[in-house]
Enzyme design. Structure first.
Site, short mmCIF file in Angstrom:
data_model
loop_
_atom_site.label_atom_id
_atom_site.label_comp_id
_atom_site.label_asym_id
_atom_site.label_seq_id
_atom_site.Cartn_x
_atom_site.Cartn_y
_atom_site.Cartn_z
N GLY A 147 -10.82 -21.35 -29.06
CA GLY A 147 -12.23 -21.16 -28.75
C GLY A 147 -13.07 -22.29 -29.34
N CYS A 148 -14.28 -22.44 -28.81
CA CYS A 148 -15.15 -23.53 -29.27
C CYS A 148 -15.63 -23.29 -30.70
CB CYS A 148 -16.32 -23.71 -28.32
SG CYS A 148 -17.13 -22.19 -27.81
N TYR A 149 -16.14 -22.08 -30.98
CA TYR A 149 -16.58 -21.80 -32.35
C TYR A 149 -15.42 -21.95 -33.34
CZ TYR A 149 -21.11 -19.87 -30.73
OH TYR A 149 -22.36 -19.70 -30.18
#
Lengths: 342, 342, 342, 342
Positions: A147-149
């Site tokens: 995921g990006c986060y």
């Protein structure tokens, strides 16, 4: 090598297309879209006029697997776990950009998402963060792209957790994301008028990336880590910045922190540590696969600041980095672009 | 009542003009600008065509004081302390929007700003946060209008500090501001191309609003408070959101926090506590004098989120609120506007 | 006076709310929304917390008419013509913000929209452009509030057409609109990522406002007028600028044009003619009911530039202006705000 | 080949850097900046950390010419004509991005700009629009890179003027530009707060690109052409769209226009004609060297719409295209990127 993009017209699919268009060693052999099946890609995105590309087609796993050595699945979660087993069975290697194969723990996945329809693959999937799992990625049949986060939070903390320098209960991640992270589906909350000239927090303590972050931080530290995670929505399309607060276990000088970060990432092509006194901004990584990291220290209170482009290092760029590793190509192939700025 | 704006063409001066234009009980009797002295205000801001306004003039304190019962000084710090003594001496009451009179401690001011040329006024100036100092503001000759970050951080913490519910060493304020806070001076860092589609932290642990926040929090809690303060710059013009992390001393239920906040602010016209499950966004306060507050609680970790318009409750709106109090008028006069949204 | 807003949660409904919130002589007695019926308005728009407002209810014409002397119908076209006859029949006066009653010619309406279900009202409806039809608006039971593009194009041309100064076949209107004109419905084309940092033309020669503009220009000039109309979409929420090209029939000096414009609008509270050398920008009218007009002349080629806020003078502000006229109140009541800038 | 950028830290210099960073056949051998001489490029633009680049140095023509076979002069006009003669004299070939060498007519240049200090070079400089002057560019010592507005207006009109299809007196160009065209100098008018959420025309009939456009259109048509030119400023960083109105001399079908455009540009790698019914948007060319063109026809009224990225095809990309031509390299080298979208 023949490469397919499943879900080619969403933003991560489109970004894969942008990056792969410049890749000298692969051919884009299939593009899928349920909505636009039968149309040219340039019909949906006229920015791709004058490029020869396969026509959009519906996603039939056997057919796609027959056409592609590597398939990027840029699909919503739940959809991904429905098709990935068939793609693997028919011989493709898969880089999945959804959340479906990111967790080792089926229980955690099912608590935050839904029932898992292919749990046996959870153990075989490799978490596609090259800076931590490069060797396993090389051999993987199935890579779960992070995921990006999590990418923006795990990378800066990794060196310090590995060195056991941080009080684990003290970690707070205050993250801010551009709205492209919400995808291209037509939602009122993503309208220009609802996003422009405003700022908000959302999903504080409830965001689905929180358990993913915690699973990775726990693996790094060897203990169960719980963090406070507050995501926010920025009035911009691309870019993610995480401001991470952590307390050092013992006193340290700024140079000590600098050394730990520099050493950990010194051979990494896509992580850049800012010199002291300088903090990154998201424009410095716009359109690139870099994760830029800076920090400030006040007594034992450390603030780490990391910037990525959520669609590149936070999604499609990292996916291509994983592909390069899987195919034994130089890791920066097609990923060595300078930032688009301004 | 006759009112003057010193520094009328900067953004806080302009915003005073916007608000005062709708005020039924005052007359704008003088406007100063060094750059545009002699011109019409509408020459600089054509949005004010068709309004009768005094011509812009240079700031000569005696002349301005002779024309105005109340003077808003919307000047850079240092400039303010140069003219405020003369304005007071000639009989005007002053609401100063700079930082020059916000500190009780001359030493703190001089450590973070520069030598103070009118230190005797520090003791007489009243910190213009009506929710805390209303009675003193009413009688003040000189009101020091609070900084935008301090307003957004002190208000949500005040009820909890007064009740002694927070571990003082745990406070972290991660604040995000629109770029109008940087004013209208021509700086490369404020150019559209440098601000749009990007996000950054700046001045972490070094921002001049930090000692102002700490002085106020210390007064509220009765102890010396040190916080970790990280300001960030948003790609938007107006709006400020602070995400404030604090640890409760003892366990509490969300409803307990809700009650403390609701009770503290129940008679305040400009503070709105969101119901549980709802968090504010800056668009909800755009162009208004509201401070909207929401929160989340996870074990003892509290997250408070506050939103203001940095030019209104964070500057000119609060200044007019102070003026209304000083003049004994209803506090919401000219300030009861609904948000401009979208 | 009791006022209802039908369709209160769309952007024009919300903007009516913003403006009417400051109106001293009316009471908001009913608000309708099909999607949010039963909820508080502040549930949808937390910026309205702390205001006492009627709960949202479904639109039942008899019930709304019983509660309101004036009803604003802020509904999609087709929907409007379905409910307006019943509202009128039950005694309310109606200000309709849709396109359904803007045309005198049923044939034109039906060619560009669809079959008209209440054609007998077309003759009775008054086109709500006060600068041209004030006397008729005063007595109207049904006012058809003009489109945003027509307002921005008809107003600057009116003085010159009335004076027969323009070669009718030469008119080109190149208009640019903020995206709030597309409303609040969830469409991919209105997403932040699709609108921000980009610009496009759309509906060139095909936009439904073209026949409305032509009907009004024809009425002004006494001949059939055909124009070339190119609307464009701006990466911003509010604001509309029309650049209008027209050839003068005979040579004129700039001052002649200035005089014609100044004289025509000299008593109009909401039209401001810029002095020569100055051209308006949309920020000068943001949040206001003004139409700002400037021009340039080169030989016989005239360029008129007009700015409005598409949600105010282009929709809800003009609607309130019409209401003030209908109720015999001062025309600027609740509409005398200064622009929100920056 | 060794390449230097004079004026490397302005936006066109930075954009040259972005593009040349991906060029496989050149070496960046010198970078000049007066403001930052002695610093690393990555000090000014941290997005270039981890790249090996020459240190910034002051512009001494002999020294730069000694280090570079090709020099890009990305300097303000007037500054350019001061240094270009020396660069040429010392043996470099020069691609000048200023206006100083774009005019054949010294008189025209001096009427719109200032006295020319190197008028003898005007005759030798080649106007760097490859689609019109490729053969001459190949051999040129000095290429005058076109202005952004001229590129966006001359390209779509060229095929129709060459075929003599247009009434010359009818041409109106309504152009809209992102604010990066104003450069990186600190001007109030370019501040985020002055540009965001607003739109304006500027320099109508007075913009310095007008004579450049007219000189090129006159050359294409063989007659003196005068146009009406209205530039506007968009609230975005990059991108330019020109809406061009022209009357056909005789009736034509849309397909006729399509054929003329298609045929003229069929071998051009950087001009894309949209199919009928489709109009370009600037996002489709963001970060690329494309000029996308679409059109609509109503009777004899033609509307051409062209989109470029003002910093790429409108400046630095076109400059690199010219370099590739001058060096006999494939014209698309380093310029074949897909658009950054969203």
């Amino acid at each position: 090598m023949r490469v397919a993009i499943a879900g080619a017209t969403g933003y991560t699919g489109l970004e894969l297309m942008r990056i792969l268009s410049a890749h000298p060693h692969i051919t884009i052999s299939a593009l899928t879209s349920e909505t636009y099946a039968g149309r040219e890609f340039a019909h949906v995105y006229p920015g791709y006029l004058k490029r020869e590309l396969p026509r959009l087609e519906p996603l039939v796993p056997e057919k796609i697997a027959a056409k592609a050595d590597i398939v990027f699945t840029a699909l919503p979660h739940k959809e991904a776990m429905r098709v990935v087993p068939a793609l693997l069975k028919h011989g493709s290697r898969v880089i999945d950009l959804s959340a479906d194969f990111r967790f080792k723990s089926q229980k955690t996945y099912e608590r935050w998402y839904q029932e898992h329809s292919a749990p046996s693959l959870l153990g075989r999937a490799v978490y596609g963060l090259p800076e931590l799992y490069r060797a396993a990625i090389k051999k993987a049949k199935l890579v779960a792209n992070p995921g990006c986060y999590p990418t923006s939070i795990v990378l800066p903390l990794a060196p310090l957790l590995r060195k056991n320098m941080i009080t684990l209960s003290s970690i707070i991640a205050d993250s801010k994301s551009g709205v492209s992270g919400a995808g291209r589906s037509a939602k009122t909350a993503s309208l220009f008028c609802e996003v422009s000239e405003t700022f908000k927090a959302y999903g504080v303590f409830e965001h689905r990336h929180q358990p993913e972050i915690e699973e990775q931080l726990s693996a790094l530290s060897g203990s169960q880590v719980k963090i406070a995670f507050s995501p926010h929505l920025l009035p911009m399309s691309r870019g993610m910045l995480s401001t991470i607060y952590a307390r050092l276990k013992t006193n340290a000088r700024p140079q000590d922190i600098q050394d730990v970060l520099d050493n950990f990432f010194k051979k990494e092509p896509f992580v850049r540590i800012h010199p002291q006194g300088s903090l990154p901004h998201t424009a410095g990584v716009r359109g690139t696969n870099f994760c830029d990291i800076g920090f400030r220290l006040q007594d034992k209170q450390l603030v780490l600041i990391s910037c990525i482009d959520n669609l590149v290092k936070g999604a499609s760029g990292q996916a291509v980095q994983n592909m390069n590793i899987m195919l034994g190509m130089p890791e920066t192939t097609a990923l060595d672009m300078a930032p688009l700025y301004p």
